[in-house]
Design a protein around this motif. Structure first.
Motif, PDB file in Angstrom:
ATOM      1  N   CYS A   3      14.702  -6.327  -0.371  1.00 39.24           N
ATOM      2  CA  CYS A   3      15.062  -7.324  -0.045  1.00 39.24           C
ATOM      3  C   CYS A   3      16.545  -7.119   0.852  1.00 39.24           C
ATOM      4  O   CYS A   3      16.833  -7.834   1.609  1.00 39.24           O
ATOM      5  CB  CYS A   3      15.426  -8.503  -1.066  1.00 39.24           C
ATOM      6  N   HIS A  29       6.230  -8.178   3.923  1.00 37.06           N
ATOM      7  CA  HIS A  29       7.138  -8.477   2.662  1.00 37.06           C
ATOM      8  C   HIS A  29       7.392 -10.066   2.535  1.00 37.06           C
ATOM      9  O   HIS A  29       7.385 -10.504   1.467  1.00 37.06           O
ATOM     10  CB  HIS A  29       8.359  -7.677   3.144  1.00 37.06           C
ATOM     11  N   CYS A  33       7.202 -11.589  -0.993  1.00 40.74           N
ATOM     12  CA  CYS A  33       8.433 -11.942  -1.762  1.00 40.74           C
ATOM     13  C   CYS A  33       8.965 -13.324  -1.466  1.00 40.74           C
ATOM     14  O   CYS A  33       9.076 -13.775  -0.529  1.00 40.74           O
ATOM     15  CB  CYS A  33       9.434 -11.055  -1.140  1.00 40.74           C
ATOM     16  N   CYS A  36      12.341 -13.676  -0.013  1.00 39.54           N
ATOM     17  CA  CYS A  36      12.754 -13.590   1.469  1.00 39.54           C
ATOM     18  C   CYS A  36      11.744 -14.616   2.092  1.00 39.54           C
ATOM     19  O   CYS A  36      12.165 -15.457   3.304  1.00 39.54           O
ATOM     20  CB  CYS A  36      12.319 -12.356   1.798  1.00 39.54           C
TER      21      CYS A  36
HETATM   22 ZN   LIG Z   1      12.195  -9.777  -0.642  1.00 38.79          ZN
END
Ligand SMILES: [Zn+2]
Length: 249
Positions: A3, A29, A33, A36
């Motif tokens: 991250c 990602h 996530c 994010c």
């Molecule tokens: Zn992330």
């Protein structure tokens, strides 16, 4: 992908400026996530708000011509030829700079009420602060750190309060220039949302009324109390911003 390395990449990804392989990696990602993914969504929203909400002014023809001439010259010197790309952050920054230079002209021409003009200034300042370059000059959740920071920078002392226990966490402050004067900006956070609270000594003519307005998806509340004019702006819903204002008053 970690991250920590992704925030800068998120902006490039948003602009479509990453090589395909990295783009695929970061997209994966973002989808997996929450942190994010949330940040990416807010960047997308911010990009579209800057495009649609920040005051814009048409560049005069001679400025357009000289920029185009400079770009053609630069492109001719560059081998092999690459298509010119706009970095939206840079474009937004130049638009803002130009907007502030042209502000006086706009002000004279504007038929908006003074209140609408003020709301536009408040919203522009709020959006600029979220661009990631200038949210805070004094990042601190401690009101006893934030309040003295303003000493000597303003000719008044803003009342700095923290409402962490009510879900509005003080995250810091900075100085802004609004209504043709330096003002205090306090920043509060509620979940993933930021509130900018601007305050400055009220002109003697101002009434003490409390009012709310909504413009382009942002909520504003403003009031005058103890000789201070206060404006709060956020993308929080009206009821929550109202709650914040009631706490502060
Ligand atoms: Zn992330």
């Amino acid at each position: 992908m970690r991250c920590a390395s992704s925030q800068h990449l998120l902006e490039l990804h948003l602009d479509g400026e990453l090589p395909a392989s990295e783009s695929v990696e970061i997209q994966e990602h973002i989808e997996n996530c929450a942190s994010c993914g949330g940040l990416y969504q807010r960047l997308e929203q911010l990009q579209s708000d800057i495009r649609t909400q920040v005051t814009r002014h048409r560049a005069p023809a001679h400025l357009q011509q000289s920029i185009q001439a400079a770009l053609r010259k630069a492109a001719a010197n560059e081998l092999p030829a690459r298509p010119l790309r706009w970095n939206w952050m840079a474009v937004a920054a130049s638009v803002l700079l130009f907007a502030s230079m042209a502000w006086n002209v706009t002000f004279l021409r504007s038929r908006d009420s003074a209140r609408d003009v003020l709301a536009q200034e408040v919203l522009s300042s709020h959006l600029r602060s979220l661009m990631g370059t200038h949210l805070l000059d004094v990042p601190s959740s401690d009101q006893h750190t934030v309040k003295p920071w303003f000493n000597g920078k303003l000719n008044f002392s803003p009342d700095v309060k923290d409402f962490s226990s009510q879900g509005f966490r003080l995250v810091g402050g900075r100085i802004e220039y609004i209504a043709e004067r330096p003002v205090a900006a306090l920043v509060y956070q509620r979940r993933q949302h930021f509130i900018n609270l601007f305050m400055w000594p009220a002109p003697s003519s101002s009434s003490s009324g409390y009012s709310e307005m909504k413009r382009s998806g942002y909520n504003f509340v403003s009031w005058t109390e103890d000789g201070m004019t206060c404006w709060a702006v956020s993308d929080l819903q009206t009821s929550e911003l109202e709650q914040f204002a009631q706490l502060y008053k």
